[in-house]
Design a protein around this motif. Structure first.
Motif, PDB file in Angstrom:
ATOM      1  N   LEU A  38       3.246  16.388   9.144  1.00  8.93           N
ATOM      2  CA  LEU A  38       3.284  14.941   9.324  1.00  8.93           C
ATOM      3  C   LEU A  38       1.908  14.329   9.038  1.00  8.93           C
ATOM      4  O   LEU A  38       1.795  13.306   8.348  1.00  8.93           O
ATOM      5  CB  LEU A  38       3.743  14.595  10.736  1.00  8.93           C
ATOM      6  N   ASP A  39       0.857  14.948   9.575  1.00 13.89           N
ATOM      7  CA  ASP A  39      -0.495  14.449   9.301  1.00 13.89           C
ATOM      8  C   ASP A  39      -0.798  14.505   7.804  1.00 13.89           C
ATOM      9  O   ASP A  39      -1.365  13.561   7.232  1.00 13.89           O
ATOM     10  CB  ASP A  39      -1.527  15.277  10.060  1.00 13.89           C
ATOM     11  N   ALA A  40      -0.432  15.611   7.160  1.00 15.78           N
ATOM     12  CA  ALA A  40      -0.730  15.779   5.741  1.00 15.78           C
ATOM     13  C   ALA A  40       0.019  14.754   4.894  1.00 15.78           C
ATOM     14  O   ALA A  40      -0.559  14.132   3.996  1.00 15.78           O
ATOM     15  CB  ALA A  40      -0.374  17.194   5.296  1.00 15.78           C
ATOM     16  N   LEU A  41       1.303  14.564   5.161  1.00 16.49           N
ATOM     17  CA  LEU A  41       2.098  13.647   4.342  1.00 16.49           C
ATOM     18  C   LEU A  41       1.663  12.204   4.539  1.00 16.49           C
ATOM     19  O   LEU A  41       1.602  11.423   3.572  1.00 16.49           O
ATOM     20  CB  LEU A  41       3.582  13.816   4.667  1.00 16.49           C
ATOM     21  N   HIS A  42       1.359  11.824   5.774  1.00 16.32           N
ATOM     22  CA  HIS A  42       0.854  10.466   6.000  1.00 16.32           C
ATOM     23  C   HIS A  42      -0.533  10.303   5.383  1.00 16.32           C
ATOM     24  O   HIS A  42      -0.835   9.266   4.767  1.00 16.32           O
ATOM     25  CB  HIS A  42       0.808  10.165   7.495  1.00 16.32           C
ATOM     26  N   GLY A  43      -1.383  11.309   5.573  1.00 20.45           N
ATOM     27  CA  GLY A  43      -2.737  11.217   5.030  1.00 20.45           C
ATOM     28  C   GLY A  43      -2.745  11.132   3.520  1.00 20.45           C
ATOM     29  O   GLY A  43      -3.515  10.344   2.933  1.00 20.45           O
ATOM     30  N   TRP A  44      -1.901  11.917   2.843  1.00 20.34           N
ATOM     31  CA  TRP A  44      -1.858  11.873   1.389  1.00 20.34           C
ATOM     32  C   TRP A  44      -1.404  10.496   0.901  1.00 20.34           C
ATOM     33  O   TRP A  44      -1.976   9.945  -0.046  1.00 20.34           O
ATOM     34  CB  TRP A  44      -0.933  12.969   0.858  1.00 20.34           C
ATOM     35  N   GLN A  45      -0.402   9.923   1.544  1.00 20.00           N
ATOM     36  CA  GLN A  45       0.047   8.592   1.133  1.00 20.00           C
ATOM     37  C   GLN A  45      -1.076   7.557   1.289  1.00 20.00           C
ATOM     38  O   GLN A  45      -1.267   6.686   0.434  1.00 20.00           O
ATOM     39  CB  GLN A  45       1.265   8.178   1.953  1.00 20.00           C
ATOM     40  N   LEU A  46      -1.821   7.667   2.389  1.00 19.52           N
ATOM     41  CA  LEU A  46      -2.912   6.708   2.627  1.00 19.52           C
ATOM     42  C   LEU A  46      -3.980   6.819   1.545  1.00 19.52           C
ATOM     43  O   LEU A  46      -4.378   5.810   0.945  1.00 19.52           O
ATOM     44  CB  LEU A  46      -3.519   6.942   4.017  1.00 19.52           C
ATOM     45  N   VAL A  47      -4.468   8.031   1.295  1.00 21.01           N
ATOM     46  CA  VAL A  47      -5.601   8.158   0.371  1.00 21.01           C
ATOM     47  C   VAL A  47      -5.182   7.860  -1.065  1.00 21.01           C
ATOM     48  O   VAL A  47      -5.970   7.291  -1.836  1.00 21.01           O
ATOM     49  CB  VAL A  47      -6.271   9.548   0.481  1.00 21.01           C
ATOM     50  N   ARG A  48      -3.969   8.233  -1.427  1.00 21.79           N
ATOM     51  CA  ARG A  48      -3.513   7.914  -2.786  1.00 21.79           C
ATOM     52  C   ARG A  48      -3.430   6.403  -2.971  1.00 21.79           C
ATOM     53  O   ARG A  48      -3.876   5.866  -3.995  1.00 21.79           O
ATOM     54  CB  ARG A  48      -2.152   8.558  -3.046  1.00 21.79           C
ATOM     55  N   GLU A  49      -2.889   5.709  -1.973  1.00 21.38           N
ATOM     56  CA  GLU A  49      -2.762   4.254  -2.068  1.00 21.38           C
ATOM     57  C   GLU A  49      -4.120   3.570  -2.033  1.00 21.38           C
ATOM     58  O   GLU A  49      -4.375   2.617  -2.782  1.00 21.38           O
ATOM     59  CB  GLU A  49      -1.880   3.750  -0.930  1.00 21.38           C
ATOM     60  N   ALA A  50      -5.033   4.051  -1.186  1.00 22.66           N
ATOM     61  CA  ALA A  50      -6.364   3.456  -1.095  1.00 22.66           C
ATOM     62  C   ALA A  50      -7.141   3.650  -2.389  1.00 22.66           C
ATOM     63  O   ALA A  50      -7.819   2.735  -2.869  1.00 22.66           O
ATOM     64  CB  ALA A  50      -7.129   4.057   0.080  1.00 22.66           C
ATOM     65  N   ALA A  51      -7.071   4.843  -2.975  1.00 22.27           N
ATOM     66  CA  ALA A  51      -7.787   5.105  -4.223  1.00 22.27           C
ATOM     67  C   ALA A  51      -7.254   4.235  -5.351  1.00 22.27           C
ATOM     68  O   ALA A  51      -8.021   3.731  -6.186  1.00 22.27           O
ATOM     69  CB  ALA A  51      -7.683   6.583  -4.591  1.00 22.27           C
ATOM     70  N   THR A  52      -5.962   4.031  -5.380  1.00 23.22           N
ATOM     71  CA  THR A  52      -5.362   3.182  -6.411  1.00 23.22           C
ATOM     72  C   THR A  52      -5.759   1.728  -6.216  1.00 23.22           C
ATOM     73  O   THR A  52      -6.111   1.033  -7.181  1.00 23.22           O
ATOM     74  CB  THR A  52      -3.826   3.316  -6.375  1.00 23.22           C
ATOM     75  N   ALA A  53      -5.733   1.254  -4.979  1.00 20.86           N
ATOM     76  CA  ALA A  53      -6.026  -0.151  -4.696  1.00 20.86           C
ATOM     77  C   ALA A  53      -7.489  -0.502  -4.931  1.00 20.86           C
ATOM     78  O   ALA A  53      -7.807  -1.601  -5.399  1.00 20.86           O
ATOM     79  CB  ALA A  53      -5.638  -0.486  -3.258  1.00 20.86           C
ATOM     80  N   LEU A  54      -8.403   0.438  -4.625  1.00 27.66           N
ATOM     81  CA  LEU A  54      -9.831   0.138  -4.678  1.00 27.66           C
ATOM     82  C   LEU A  54     -10.557   0.821  -5.831  1.00 27.66           C
ATOM     83  O   LEU A  54     -11.743   0.570  -6.054  1.00 27.66           O
ATOM     84  CB  LEU A  54     -10.485   0.516  -3.351  1.00 27.66           C
TER      85      LEU A  54
END
Length: 379
Positions: A38-54
């Motif tokens: 759960l931590d890994a799947l949530h964390g991956w979604q966060l960092v992928r989205e943040a890297a794309t946005a910024l």
């Protein structure tokens, strides 16, 4: 896949992909539990989205299905560089160091998530901190072997598939019921911040905050500056409790930069994490008698009390903090508390019964308010 155990060690658990044979992540080393995944799947979604946005590498430090900290690549200040031994580090290492440094006490035993392939520099840092595992879209040659040696071979190494597209609808089963809903895929862009007069750095901080809170247990708020979280408040029933909790963490982050805290003279052999924990407890100024004795034993030179006047003067130097809320601010007290922690910019959905009072409080404190119109609850 059989998991090491479920939410608790007495619960057996398995996991299967929703589309047969289509896994979004694979295990390169270790044996994950339910919470690890759960931590890994949530964390991956966060960092992928943040890297794309910024447009910069991103990292997060996850504990109990919420980030303790998150950041994009950027300058690592002297305190964090000295703590982690990473002067002049590369962008991915800087992102993780900045994410972990937001709340290093809570990041103890975290699950790290990064948006780009792990290089030797980041693998070296991970080998020197108390971290239980990592998820990344790839690994440079030799880094998996380096990481696999951690924790007597129990370190968890997960590889995310960056090409994986999640289904449009998601389901979960609870107590004999299956709940199905649309996946939260609303675009998070600077357009949500409206036409508020925001410096570019503030706009990026607010956007990062929106991404972070989308993947944080609600109620949640976060304080940010310079592309990194300073404090995250998650999972509280009262929004103002989130605001105060996260604000206290943001204060601790800033007070750890005070010369008196940096001058604490620890004896040789006191571990990094113990030094961090003692710094935090010293600043919290409510040591138990046992803690007082153990802190004195850990110091080569006795530490004076931290004067309240110095605390207030140092905190007053903090400027330009951004604040994001996943739900509407229901009362102006959230704004009043946020102002105490150096907040100059706020983003929240708006639409509460007292939104006019919230807006008036922002004007009173000189805070720029962005109404996104988008709630980002996550449970």
């Amino acid at each position: 896949m059989d998991l090491r155990y479920g939410t608790n060690p007495h619960q057996a658990a398995t996991i299967t992909p929703t589309a047969p044979g289509r896994w979004p992540v694979r295990v390169l080393h270790g044996h994950p539990s339910t919470i690890n995944l759960l931590d890994a799947l949530h964390g991956w979604q966060l960092v992928r989205e943040a890297a794309t946005a910024l447009g910069r590498p991103a990292a997060a430090s996850y504990k109990h299905v919420s980030p303790a900290g998150a950041a994009v690549a950027g300058p690592v200040d002297e305190v964090a560089a000295e703590l982690y031994g990473i002067a002049g580090c590369g962008p991915l290492t800087s992102a993780y160091a900045r994410a972990r440094d937001a709340d290093p006490k809570s990041s103890y035993g975290d699950l790290a998530a990064v948006s780009h392939p792990v290089d030797a520099e980041l693998a070296d840092l991970l080998g020197r901190v108390v971290c239980d595992g990592i998820i990344a879209p790839g690994y440079a040659p030799g880094t998996v072997a380096t990481l696999a040696a951690k924790k007597n071979g129990r370190f968890l190494v997960l590889e995310a598939d960056p090409a994986f597209t999640p289904p449009a609808r998601e389901s979960r089963e609870i107590f004999g019921l299956r709940l199905t809903e649309d996946r939260d895929a609303a675009p998070l862009t600077a357009a949500l911040l409206g036409d508020a007069d925001l410096p570019p750095g503030a706009a990026e901080d607010l956007l990062l905050g929106l991404v972070v809170l989308r993947h944080t247990q609600s109620n949640s708020v976060c304080y940010l500056r310079d592309g990194a979280t300073l404090g995250i408040g998650a999972g509280q029933q009262s929004r103002v409790d989130c605001t105060r909790l996260a604000g206290a963490k943001a204060d601790t982050w800033w007070l750890r930069r005070h010369p008196a805290v940096r001058a604490l003279d620890f004896r040789p052999g006191v571990r990094r994490q113990d030094r961090l924990n003692w710094q935090v407890r010293y600043l919290e100024d409510d040591l138990t008698p046992d803690e007082s004795a153990r802190l004195a034993a850990a110091l080569a030179t006795p530490a004076p009390g931290f004067p309240a006047a110095d605390r207030g003067a140092w905190l007053a130097l903090r400027r330009g903090v951004a604040f994001v809320s996943d739900g509407a601010l229901p009362f102006r007290d959230n704004v009043d508390h946020a102002h105490r922690h150096g907040v100059r910019y706020i983003a929240e959905p708006g639409g509460s019964a007292r939104s006019a009072e919230v807006e008036a409080a922002c004007r009173e404190h000189g805070i720029t308010l962005s109404r996104t119109g988008l709630r980002l609850f996550h449970h």
